[in-house]
Design an enzyme around this catalytic site. Structure first.
Site, PDB file in Angstrom:
ATOM      1  N   HIS A  66      -9.254   0.980   5.446  1.00  0.00           N
ATOM      2  CA  HIS A  66      -7.928   1.155   6.060  1.00  0.00           C
ATOM      3  C   HIS A  66      -8.072   2.083   7.260  1.00  0.00           C
ATOM      4  O   HIS A  66      -8.891   3.010   7.249  1.00  0.00           O
ATOM      5  CB  HIS A  66      -6.961   1.748   5.025  1.00  0.00           C
ATOM      6  CG  HIS A  66      -5.543   1.756   5.490  1.00  0.00           C
ATOM      7  ND1 HIS A  66      -5.056   2.706   6.362  1.00  0.00           N
ATOM      8  CD2 HIS A  66      -4.511   0.914   5.230  1.00  0.00           C
ATOM      9  CE1 HIS A  66      -3.778   2.455   6.604  1.00  0.00           C
ATOM     10  NE2 HIS A  66      -3.419   1.362   5.925  1.00  0.00           N
ATOM     11  N   ASN A 106       0.862  -1.186   0.000  1.00  0.00           N
ATOM     12  CA  ASN A 106       0.000   0.000   0.000  1.00  0.00           C
ATOM     13  C   ASN A 106       0.897   1.235   0.000  1.00  0.00           C
ATOM     14  O   ASN A 106       1.523   1.540   1.008  1.00  0.00           O
ATOM     15  CB  ASN A 106      -0.884  -0.041   1.263  1.00  0.00           C
ATOM     16  CG  ASN A 106      -1.648   1.248   1.476  1.00  0.00           C
ATOM     17  OD1 ASN A 106      -1.822   2.040   0.545  1.00  0.00           O
ATOM     18  ND2 ASN A 106      -2.114   1.464   2.710  1.00  0.00           N
ATOM     19  N   TRP A 107       0.926   1.909  -1.135  1.00  0.00           N
ATOM     20  CA  TRP A 107       1.826   3.076  -1.254  1.00  0.00           C
ATOM     21  C   TRP A 107       1.291   4.301  -0.526  1.00  0.00           C
ATOM     22  O   TRP A 107       1.992   5.306  -0.401  1.00  0.00           O
ATOM     23  CB  TRP A 107       2.040   3.433  -2.730  1.00  0.00           C
ATOM     24  CG  TRP A 107       2.919   2.485  -3.489  1.00  0.00           C
ATOM     25  CD1 TRP A 107       3.443   1.291  -3.045  1.00  0.00           C
ATOM     26  CD2 TRP A 107       3.402   2.650  -4.832  1.00  0.00           C
ATOM     27  NE1 TRP A 107       4.199   0.707  -4.020  1.00  0.00           N
ATOM     28  CE2 TRP A 107       4.195   1.518  -5.133  1.00  0.00           C
ATOM     29  CE3 TRP A 107       3.231   3.620  -5.806  1.00  0.00           C
ATOM     30  CZ2 TRP A 107       4.819   1.349  -6.367  1.00  0.00           C
ATOM     31  CZ3 TRP A 107       3.848   3.459  -7.045  1.00  0.00           C
ATOM     32  CH2 TRP A 107       4.639   2.331  -7.321  1.00  0.00           C
ATOM     33  N   LYS A 108       0.035   4.250  -0.093  1.00  0.00           N
ATOM     34  CA  LYS A 108      -0.617   5.425   0.516  1.00  0.00           C
ATOM     35  C   LYS A 108      -0.463   6.628  -0.438  1.00  0.00           C
ATOM     36  O   LYS A 108      -0.461   6.431  -1.649  1.00  0.00           O
ATOM     37  CB  LYS A 108      -0.036   5.720   1.898  1.00  0.00           C
ATOM     38  CG  LYS A 108       0.062   4.477   2.765  1.00  0.00           C
ATOM     39  CD  LYS A 108       0.312   4.802   4.186  1.00  0.00           C
ATOM     40  CE  LYS A 108       0.619   3.526   4.935  1.00  0.00           C
ATOM     41  NZ  LYS A 108       0.451   3.666   6.369  1.00  0.00           N
ATOM     42  N   GLU A 122      -4.748  -5.131  10.920  1.00  0.00           N
ATOM     43  CA  GLU A 122      -3.711  -4.113  11.072  1.00  0.00           C
ATOM     44  C   GLU A 122      -3.942  -3.359  12.375  1.00  0.00           C
ATOM     45  O   GLU A 122      -4.774  -2.429  12.409  1.00  0.00           O
ATOM     46  CB  GLU A 122      -3.783  -3.112   9.915  1.00  0.00           C
ATOM     47  CG  GLU A 122      -3.556  -3.735   8.560  1.00  0.00           C
ATOM     48  CD  GLU A 122      -3.078  -2.697   7.554  1.00  0.00           C
ATOM     49  OE1 GLU A 122      -1.976  -2.867   7.040  1.00  0.00           O
ATOM     50  OE2 GLU A 122      -3.795  -1.716   7.326  1.00  0.00           O
ATOM     51  N   GLY A 158       2.858   2.222  10.601  1.00  0.00           N
ATOM     52  CA  GLY A 158       3.793   3.324  10.386  1.00  0.00           C
ATOM     53  C   GLY A 158       4.552   3.753  11.628  1.00  0.00           C
ATOM     54  O   GLY A 158       5.191   4.801  11.648  1.00  0.00           O
ATOM     55  N   GLU A 183      -6.446   4.517   8.247  1.00  0.00           N
ATOM     56  CA  GLU A 183      -6.314   5.956   7.938  1.00  0.00           C
ATOM     57  C   GLU A 183      -7.618   6.506   7.363  1.00  0.00           C
ATOM     58  O   GLU A 183      -7.975   7.654   7.629  1.00  0.00           O
ATOM     59  CB  GLU A 183      -5.121   6.177   6.983  1.00  0.00           C
ATOM     60  CG  GLU A 183      -3.801   5.995   7.719  1.00  0.00           C
ATOM     61  CD  GLU A 183      -2.641   5.502   6.859  1.00  0.00           C
ATOM     62  OE1 GLU A 183      -2.716   5.563   5.624  1.00  0.00           O
ATOM     63  OE2 GLU A 183      -1.650   5.025   7.454  1.00  0.00           O
ATOM     64  N   GLY A 201       3.058  -1.189   4.194  1.00  0.00           N
ATOM     65  CA  GLY A 201       3.049   0.233   3.870  1.00  0.00           C
ATOM     66  C   GLY A 201       4.446   0.704   3.503  1.00  0.00           C
ATOM     67  O   GLY A 201       4.926   0.507   2.386  1.00  0.00           O
ATOM     68  N   GLY A 202       5.142   1.317   4.488  1.00  0.00           N
ATOM     69  CA  GLY A 202       6.449   1.931   4.245  1.00  0.00           C
ATOM     70  C   GLY A 202       7.422   1.055   3.468  1.00  0.00           C
ATOM     71  O   GLY A 202       8.056   1.530   2.507  1.00  0.00           O
ATOM     72  N   SER A 209       3.916  -2.177  10.214  1.00  0.00           N
ATOM     73  CA  SER A 209       5.374  -2.153  10.318  1.00  0.00           C
ATOM     74  C   SER A 209       6.028  -3.496   9.996  1.00  0.00           C
ATOM     75  O   SER A 209       7.003  -3.894  10.635  1.00  0.00           O
ATOM     76  CB  SER A 209       5.798  -1.661  11.715  1.00  0.00           C
ATOM     77  OG  SER A 209       5.351  -0.329  11.916  1.00  0.00           O
TER      78      SER A 209
HETATM   79  C1  PEP Z   1      -0.415   0.098   5.983  1.00  0.00           C
HETATM   80  O1  PEP Z   1      -0.478   1.260   5.605  1.00  0.00           O
HETATM   81  O2  PEP Z   1      -1.348  -0.654   5.671  1.00  0.00           O
HETATM   82  C2  PEP Z   1       0.732  -0.349   6.761  1.00  0.00           C
HETATM   83  C3  PEP Z   1       0.710  -1.541   7.276  1.00  0.00           C
HETATM   84  O3  PEP Z   1       1.772   0.547   6.901  1.00  0.00           O
HETATM   85  P1  PEP Z   1       3.241   0.238   7.527  1.00  0.00           P
HETATM   86  O4  PEP Z   1       3.706  -1.060   6.948  1.00  0.00           O
HETATM   87  O5  PEP Z   1       4.062   1.398   7.117  1.00  0.00           O
HETATM   88  O6  PEP Z   1       3.049   0.138   9.004  1.00  0.00           O
END
Ligand code: PEP
Length: 257
Positions: A95, A9-11, A172, A178, A97, A237-238, A216
């Site tokens: 999600h 997920n590039w956000k 999640e 993040g 966010e 994500g990241g 993460s």
């Molecule tokens: C996400 O945005 O779904 C996520 C899991 O982010 P990260 O891996 O950066 O925690």
């Protein structure tokens, strides 16, 4: 047998350049992944075309959000039908966010899930507790409630058997997204087992539904998480923005036996 999936997920990150270089690299490496994992990239909607052009069928593509309508006067929104028309196979729904920053409720999540599956796409439905909810011992009940409410339309679908095939659930924990903090493999496994039992109670073919862990995930914790029996891959994500890290994570999915 459940699908093993690693989705990036590039956000609100990325560019045409990243779409070309990162996806080109991932496509090149995907051929050498011998663990049967399906690699999915979920860029901002503007870059779906660029990502698809590089993915060339070796990598699946999704969108991060859709509106709760299929078309009409909803300025700024995109629909599941449009995502499908563009060549996507997946839609992230709910999600944290979206829930926290855009006020998405379980009811809205349910409406979106219903449209996504009606379009023939697969919804990756995100659930997870906050730190306060975990600290107060409510994590399992909060997540169970999100699963029941967010998937109510699937449970009630006329052809529920077909509808469940279009569902992936991503656990999640909000406090792990993040932040660099990850659930232990044991805690994540316990929550995944609990989600699977909720799905079973809802009449779903729970053993066939892929459950992803997100929060993460990095190359150095992916192996432990993915070796748990109810964790069928990850939502990243990241680390999905760094081509080599993302591919390393994909390699840690154990081959199905
Ligand atoms: C996400 O945005 O779904 C996520 C899991 O982010 P990260 O891996 O950066 O925690």
């Amino acid at each position: 047998m459940r699908r093993k999936i690693v989705a990036g997920n590039w956000k609100m990150n990325g560019s045409k350049d990243l779409s070309e270089k990162l996806v080109g690299y991932v496509r090149g490496e995907a051929g050498s992944l011998d663990n049967g994992v399906e690699v999915v990239i979920i860029p901002p909607a503007l870059y779906v075309g660029d990502v698809l052009a590089q993915a060339r069928g070796a990598v699946s593509v999704g969108v991060q959000n859709v509106g709760q309508w299929q078309s009409g006067a909803y300025t700024g929104e995109i629909s599941p039908e449009m995502a499908k028309d563009a060549g996507c196979h997946y839609v992230l729904v709910g999600h944290s966010e979206r829930r926290q920053l855009f006020g998405e409720t379980d009811e809205l999540v349910a409406e979106k899930v219903s449209l996504v599956i009606a379009s023939g796409l697969t919804a990756i439905v995100c659930v997870g507790e906050t730190l306060a909810e975990r600290d107060s011992g409510e994590a399992e009940s909060v997540v169970a409630d999100q699963v029941r409410k967010g998937l109510v339309a699937v449970e009630q679908a006329e052809d529920a058997g077909k509808a469940w095939k279009r569902i992936v659930v991503a656990y999640e924990p909000v406090w792990a997204i993040g932040t660099g903090k990850t659930a232990t493999a044991e805690d994540a496994q316990a929550m995944h087992a609990s989600i699977r039992s909720v799905l079973k109670d809802m009449g779903a073919p729970a053993e066939e539904i892929s459950l992803l862990y997100g929060g993460s995930v990095k190359a150095d914790n992916a192996a432990a998480l993915f070796s748990e029996p109810d964790i069928d891959g990850g939502l990243i994500g990241g680390a999905s923005l760094v081509a080599e890290d993302f591919v390393s994570i994909c390699r840690y999915v154990p081959a199905s036996t």
